[in-house]
Design a protein around this motif. Sequence first.
Motif, PDB file in Angstrom:
ATOM      1  N   LEU A   1     -49.938  20.003 -41.964  1.00  0.00           N
ATOM      2  CA  LEU A   1     -49.875  20.635 -43.275  1.00  0.00           C
ATOM      3  C   LEU A   1     -51.165  20.367 -44.042  1.00  0.00           C
ATOM      4  CD1 LEU A   1     -48.442  22.008 -45.720  1.00  0.00           C
ATOM      5  CD2 LEU A   1     -47.500  19.746 -46.260  1.00  0.00           C
ATOM      6  N   THR A   2     -51.768  21.441 -44.540  1.00  0.00           N
ATOM      7  CA  THR A   2     -52.899  21.335 -45.441  1.00  0.00           C
ATOM      8  C   THR A   2     -52.471  21.964 -46.770  1.00  0.00           C
ATOM      9  OG1 THR A   2     -54.451  21.551 -43.602  1.00  0.00           O
ATOM     10  CG2 THR A   2     -55.324  21.899 -45.808  1.00  0.00           C
ATOM     11  N   GLU A   3     -52.436  21.187 -47.837  1.00  0.00           N
ATOM     12  CA  GLU A   3     -51.858  21.663 -49.097  1.00  0.00           C
ATOM     13  C   GLU A   3     -52.851  21.541 -50.242  1.00  0.00           C
ATOM     14  OE1 GLU A   3     -47.931  20.862 -51.941  1.00  0.00           O
ATOM     15  OE2 GLU A   3     -48.110  19.904 -49.979  1.00  0.00           O
ATOM     16  N   LYS A   4     -53.035  22.655 -50.955  1.00  0.00           N
ATOM     17  CA  LYS A   4     -53.867  22.720 -52.161  1.00  0.00           C
ATOM     18  C   LYS A   4     -55.259  22.135 -51.920  1.00  0.00           C
ATOM     19  CE  LYS A   4     -49.977  22.873 -55.347  1.00  0.00           C
ATOM     20  NZ  LYS A   4     -49.297  22.275 -56.519  1.00  0.00           N
ATOM     21  N   CYS A   5     -55.864  22.581 -50.813  1.00  0.00           N
ATOM     22  CA  CYS A   5     -57.206  22.116 -50.459  1.00  0.00           C
ATOM     23  C   CYS A   5     -58.192  23.283 -50.508  1.00  0.00           C
ATOM     24  CB  CYS A   5     -57.209  21.501 -49.063  1.00  0.00           C
ATOM     25  SG  CYS A   5     -56.200  20.013 -48.912  1.00  0.00           S
ATOM     26  N   ARG A   6     -59.466  22.953 -50.616  1.00  0.00           N
ATOM     27  CA  ARG A   6     -60.515  23.963 -50.640  1.00  0.00           C
ATOM     28  C   ARG A   6     -61.532  23.678 -49.542  1.00  0.00           C
ATOM     29  NH1 ARG A   6     -61.070  26.902 -55.360  1.00  0.00           N
ATOM     30  NH2 ARG A   6     -63.319  27.074 -55.007  1.00  0.00           N
ATOM     31  N   ASN A   7     -62.072  24.776 -48.980  1.00  0.00           N
ATOM     32  CA  ASN A   7     -63.162  24.686 -48.001  1.00  0.00           C
ATOM     33  C   ASN A   7     -62.788  23.779 -46.824  1.00  0.00           C
ATOM     34  OD1 ASN A   7     -64.716  26.312 -49.753  1.00  0.00           O
ATOM     35  ND2 ASN A   7     -65.383  24.498 -50.893  1.00  0.00           N
ATOM     36  N   VAL A   8     -61.736  24.180 -46.119  1.00  0.00           N
ATOM     37  CA  VAL A   8     -61.234  23.428 -44.960  1.00  0.00           C
ATOM     38  C   VAL A   8     -61.739  24.090 -43.679  1.00  0.00           C
ATOM     39  CG1 VAL A   8     -59.174  22.666 -43.730  1.00  0.00           C
ATOM     40  CG2 VAL A   8     -59.190  22.752 -46.236  1.00  0.00           C
ATOM     41  N   LYS A   9     -62.212  23.270 -42.730  1.00  0.00           N
ATOM     42  CA  LYS A   9     -62.649  23.784 -41.438  1.00  0.00           C
ATOM     43  C   LYS A   9     -61.868  23.086 -40.326  1.00  0.00           C
ATOM     44  CE  LYS A   9     -67.329  25.137 -42.771  1.00  0.00           C
ATOM     45  NZ  LYS A   9     -68.785  25.002 -42.476  1.00  0.00           N
ATOM     46  N   ILE A  10     -61.254  23.893 -39.453  1.00  0.00           N
ATOM     47  CA  ILE A  10     -60.540  23.388 -38.272  1.00  0.00           C
ATOM     48  C   ILE A  10     -61.246  23.972 -37.053  1.00  0.00           C
ATOM     49  CG2 ILE A  10     -58.330  23.268 -37.068  1.00  0.00           C
ATOM     50  CD1 ILE A  10     -58.194  21.918 -39.739  1.00  0.00           C
ATOM     51  N   HIS A  11     -61.719  23.116 -36.165  1.00  0.00           N
ATOM     52  CA  HIS A  11     -62.503  23.603 -35.029  1.00  0.00           C
ATOM     53  C   HIS A  11     -62.179  22.806 -33.771  1.00  0.00           C
ATOM     54  CE1 HIS A  11     -65.848  25.101 -32.669  1.00  0.00           C
ATOM     55  NE2 HIS A  11     -66.258  23.856 -32.459  1.00  0.00           N
ATOM     56  N   ASN A  12     -61.933  23.546 -32.673  1.00  0.00           N
ATOM     57  CA  ASN A  12     -61.809  22.934 -31.349  1.00  0.00           C
ATOM     58  C   ASN A  12     -60.704  21.879 -31.299  1.00  0.00           C
ATOM     59  OD1 ASN A  12     -62.511  22.750 -28.679  1.00  0.00           O
ATOM     60  ND2 ASN A  12     -64.077  21.190 -29.015  1.00  0.00           N
ATOM     61  N   ILE A  13     -59.504  22.275 -31.759  1.00  0.00           N
ATOM     62  CA  ILE A  13     -58.338  21.394 -31.768  1.00  0.00           C
ATOM     63  C   ILE A  13     -57.235  22.008 -30.896  1.00  0.00           C
ATOM     64  CG2 ILE A  13     -56.559  20.315 -33.223  1.00  0.00           C
ATOM     65  CD1 ILE A  13     -59.284  19.214 -33.762  1.00  0.00           C
ATOM     66  N   ILE A  14     -56.458  21.163 -30.223  1.00  0.00           N
ATOM     67  CA  ILE A  14     -55.296  21.616 -29.456  1.00  0.00           C
ATOM     68  C   ILE A  14     -54.038  21.001 -30.063  1.00  0.00           C
ATOM     69  CG2 ILE A  14     -54.134  21.644 -27.221  1.00  0.00           C
ATOM     70  CD1 ILE A  14     -56.856  21.468 -25.885  1.00  0.00           C
ATOM     71  N   PHE A  15     -53.097  21.863 -30.459  1.00  0.00           N
ATOM     72  CA  PHE A  15     -51.787  21.416 -30.930  1.00  0.00           C
ATOM     73  C   PHE A  15     -50.769  21.727 -29.840  1.00  0.00           C
ATOM     74  CE2 PHE A  15     -54.158  22.705 -34.737  1.00  0.00           C
ATOM     75  CZ  PHE A  15     -54.002  21.600 -35.563  1.00  0.00           C
ATOM     76  N   GLU A  16     -49.886  20.759 -29.538  1.00  0.00           N
ATOM     77  CA  GLU A  16     -48.908  20.970 -28.475  1.00  0.00           C
ATOM     78  C   GLU A  16     -47.497  20.596 -28.919  1.00  0.00           C
ATOM     79  OE1 GLU A  16     -50.478  20.463 -24.124  1.00  0.00           O
ATOM     80  OE2 GLU A  16     -51.083  18.685 -25.269  1.00  0.00           O
ATOM     81  N   ASP A  17     -46.517  21.412 -28.457  1.00  0.00           N
ATOM     82  CA  ASP A  17     -45.079  21.101 -28.545  1.00  0.00           C
ATOM     83  C   ASP A  17     -44.621  20.748 -29.961  1.00  0.00           C
ATOM     84  OD1 ASP A  17     -44.760  21.559 -25.835  1.00  0.00           O
ATOM     85  OD2 ASP A  17     -45.263  19.490 -25.326  1.00  0.00           O
TER      86      ASP A  17
END
Length: 316
Positions: free
Chosen positions: A1-17
């Motif tokens: 969860l990312t809440e009430k944030c500004r200028n967020v970068k998500i790169h090269n991540i693996i989420f599983e299950d």
Amino acid sequence: LTEKCRNVKIHNIIFEDSPWWTYKMLMCDGVKITDTVIWNNRNVANSDGFDIAGSSNVEINHCFVSTADDGIVLKNAVWCGCEKEMHSITVKNCEVMSRTNCFKIGTETTYDIYDVTVENCSFFMTDLYPGAVSGVSIEACDGSRVHDITIRNIIMNRCTCPLFIRLGNRNRAAVVTSATANKTEIIKANANDEPVSKRTFDGKSELYNVTVENITATNVELPVIIAGYRQKFITKYCKNITLRNFNITYRDTIEVYDKRLFIPEYAKEYPECWRFRNLPAYGIWARHCRNLMIESFNCNGTKNSWRKEKIFIDCK
């Protein structure tokens, strides 16, 4: 969860299950997600991929999602914690495998959603029957104005309904709260947590200025569905809808004969393409539309079908 944030970068991540919504951005501004994988158990309900909730200026680029529930979904509802309109959202160069809807706007839509572009993506579910529920689903049923949406350059395979556009009046904010909306969550309700007035969002939804073009869909089983609604002697129309350059090929299977005298409005029901059952059209079924434009629409229906290619009811 990312809440009430500004200028967020998500790169090269693996989420599983993930057992619930995998990545939710709530009331954020300026989120860029690239080269990210969501690899979920495709038998777990509510395991959405990316949930963009009340957030603006969002880009999802070159990502892969495999999940049981909606792949990439936009929500903007008061009971989700959203507070204002959301806009400027781009999804591009993504591959999505979903047992429900690969890309979806809704169903939680009380505040406005606009300026959305989805392009150069592949939507599919090739190894599980019956495939995805829909490739693209655009819904406004709880008070939101959903408009200025562009979907283009999409390849689909085994998406039961290639495109579902639905304007309704579910008005869910009048019956649920943040504590009761998700029955699978065990949350103790706050004594002051009550639904909003029935009149706040009742009949307020609008859906207009939608362009969907350059679509190739194979192994489909339902037509493109575009539906406004008539309720309490009032008709609300989907407006300014353009479909351009569609090539649809049906799945080679035995066809169910399901001919009915009339198709209910389902204005208050949960909006999903299968709600209308096996419609009497195999290419396009549209009802309560204004300024509907169709260019270069080709559909290879099932052999010896009892259905017509296109049916338009109360459309101009």
